[in-house]
Design an enzyme around this catalytic site. Structure first.
Site, PDB file in Angstrom:
ATOM      1  N   VAL A   1     -92.246  34.949 -61.943  1.00  0.00           N
ATOM      2  CA  VAL A   1     -90.899  35.201 -62.456  1.00  0.00           C
ATOM      3  C   VAL A   1     -89.893  35.243 -61.309  1.00  0.00           C
ATOM      4  O   VAL A   1     -88.732  34.876 -61.472  1.00  0.00           O
ATOM      5  CB  VAL A   1     -90.862  36.517 -63.263  1.00  0.00           C
ATOM      6  N   GLY A   2     -90.360  35.642 -60.120  1.00  0.00           N
ATOM      7  CA  GLY A   2     -89.494  35.631 -58.958  1.00  0.00           C
ATOM      8  C   GLY A   2     -88.987  34.226 -58.645  1.00  0.00           C
ATOM      9  O   GLY A   2     -87.835  34.046 -58.218  1.00  0.00           O
TER      10      GLY A   2
ATOM     11  N   GLU B   1     -88.720  41.605 -54.503  1.00  0.00           N
ATOM     12  CA  GLU B   1     -89.858  42.474 -54.194  1.00  0.00           C
ATOM     13  C   GLU B   1     -90.993  42.047 -55.113  1.00  0.00           C
ATOM     14  O   GLU B   1     -90.999  42.371 -56.305  1.00  0.00           O
ATOM     15  CB  GLU B   1     -89.521  43.951 -54.412  1.00  0.00           C
TER      16      GLU B   1
ATOM     17  N   CYS C   1     -97.534  47.172 -56.657  1.00  0.00           N
ATOM     18  CA  CYS C   1     -97.488  45.902 -55.926  1.00  0.00           C
ATOM     19  C   CYS C   1     -98.151  45.982 -54.566  1.00  0.00           C
ATOM     20  O   CYS C   1     -98.575  44.960 -54.020  1.00  0.00           O
ATOM     21  CB  CYS C   1     -96.045  45.422 -55.793  1.00  0.00           C
TER      22      CYS C   1
END
Length: 396
Positions: free
Chosen positions: A211-212, A229, A263
């Site tokens: 999605v980044g 991030e 993460c």
């Protein structure tokens, strides 16, 4: 910090999505208010920062209830990893941002000294903050605090995967913050797409690399600077002479926190083959200390939704590794016990992708260089961990 008087908040039972046709209007209104200069005054920013801290402090119980409903998180974990951390960071900003906002003289440079250069801290404008499900407050309100301190307005897109937390924050935002400068947008893919189609002065995205890439492509259309991030397969390198019990204790704690949905959580453990059993024995011992009444009776967070549970379940069914601790599952509450496996190969399903779950595979290797070579062949991890007392091993 004293509390403001507020009527009791009822934890919302459903998240109402923002109508797509209203999203542009929200952005335009926030931008118009920013352009009017309300945030130029440092005192007004200070007031908004304090209100943001009160938003959390006045509603600890309500947020604890919301997290329990969405993720089954214990209130101690919510308080320590979310609420306290956000308040601490906001108050740090509150105490220091006025110093940071002052003009600065740059270092002497012969090319520019005659111009008497001065660096002024100028706000960018309106910031879009797209938050994740795993730390829905920590990974959004910390950025909101930074936006306020630097004089920016912002629109926050909360994760639809934690509907009770998102709905509660949506209700509280206009009660505490200037609703002309700070807004919350809720929704899923269509709403996020509508947000990313618009021009922003900065975008902050926390989430998956996949999605980044979408967020980065959308930002590129407007040459919008973006902060990412992202997650990654974070490896652990264990020296054969490391302290097995110390290592097992640290790693088991890390994979239990938020059910491994972090993460920076360790994804897999590399260790020289001859040292694997010592580490396994340590995990078995520490596991019993952590969960004397069984992991199923411990306050361990659930996975975020059925899709996440089924993904991890399928990977565990495919693996050729051997379970040494845990392995229990409860599909009804999307719960998986912290699970440690040994004899996992480099091409195993457990090592193929980021696990984002309370599952830790131990990958024995002939030489630690093999593990380094494998890691270099993969996408860059967000972090890596080394357990050793040998400085040469650490530097290697």
């Amino acid at each position: 910090m004293s509390s403001t008087n507020q009527r009791p908040i009822q934890t919302p039972s459903a998240l109402k999505y923002t109508p797509v046709e209203e999203i542009r209007q929200i952005r335009d209104h926030v931008k118009a208010t920013f352009d009017a200069g309300r945030l130029r005054q440092l005192q007004y920013r200070k007031e908004q920062l304090l209100r943001l801290a009160h938003l959390i402090e006045d509603n600890y119980t309500h947020f604890e209830e919301a997290y329990k409903l969405d993720l089954g998180r214990h209130k101690l974990e919510v308080t320590a990893c979310e609420l306290d951390m956000v308040v601490t960071e906001i108050m740090y900003l509150y105490s220091n941002f006025e110093k940071w906002a002052q003009p600065q003289k740059p270092p002497f440079d012969i090319k520019f000294w005659a111009f008497s250069p001065l660096i002024r801290k100028v706000p960018k404008g309106v910031v879009l903050i797209i938050g994740p499900f795993n730390f829905p407050l920590n990974a959004t309100l910390s950025y909101v605090g930074g936006a306020i301190a630097s004089g920016n307005a912002c629109v926050v897109k909360m994760s639809e995967l934690v509907p009770h937390v998102s709905a509660l924050l949506t209700e509280l935002f206009p009660k505490y913050l200037d609703k002309d400068l700070f807004r919350v947008v809720n929704g899923a893919v269509p709403e996020t797409t509508a947000l990313l189609d618009l021009q922003w002065d900065h975008i902050i995205f926390t989430g998956s690399p996949a999605v980044g890439k979408v967020a980065s492509a959308a930002a590129a259309k407007h040459l919008t600077p973006i902060t990412l991030e992202l997650g990654g397969k974070n490896p652990v390198f264990c020296d054969a002479n490391m302290d097995p019990e110390f290592t097992a204790r640290r790693l088991l704690w890390a994979k239990t926190m938020n059910a491994g949905q972090i993460c920076t959580a360790p994804n897999h453990v590399f260790i020289q083959r001859e040292a694997q059993e010592a580490l396994v024995d340590a995990f078995i011992k520490v596991y019993k200390e952590f969960y004397p009444d069984g992991a199923e009776n411990a306050p361990i967070t659930s996975l975020v939704n059925n899709a996440a549970f089924n993904r991890v379940k399928q990977v565990l069914e495919k693996t050729r590794g051997e379970v040494v601790c845990g392995g229990q599952m409860d599909e009804k509450r999307r719960w998986i016990a912290p699970t440690v496996l040994k004899n996992v190969e480099l091409n195993d399903a457990l090592v193929e992708n980021e696990l984002f779950a309370p599952v830790l595979p131990i990958v024995p290797v002939k030489d630690i260089q093999d593990a380094i070579n494998f890691t270099r062949s993969q996408p860059h991890p967000l972090s890596l961990y080394v357990f050793t007392d040998d400085r040469d091993f650490e530097e290697h």
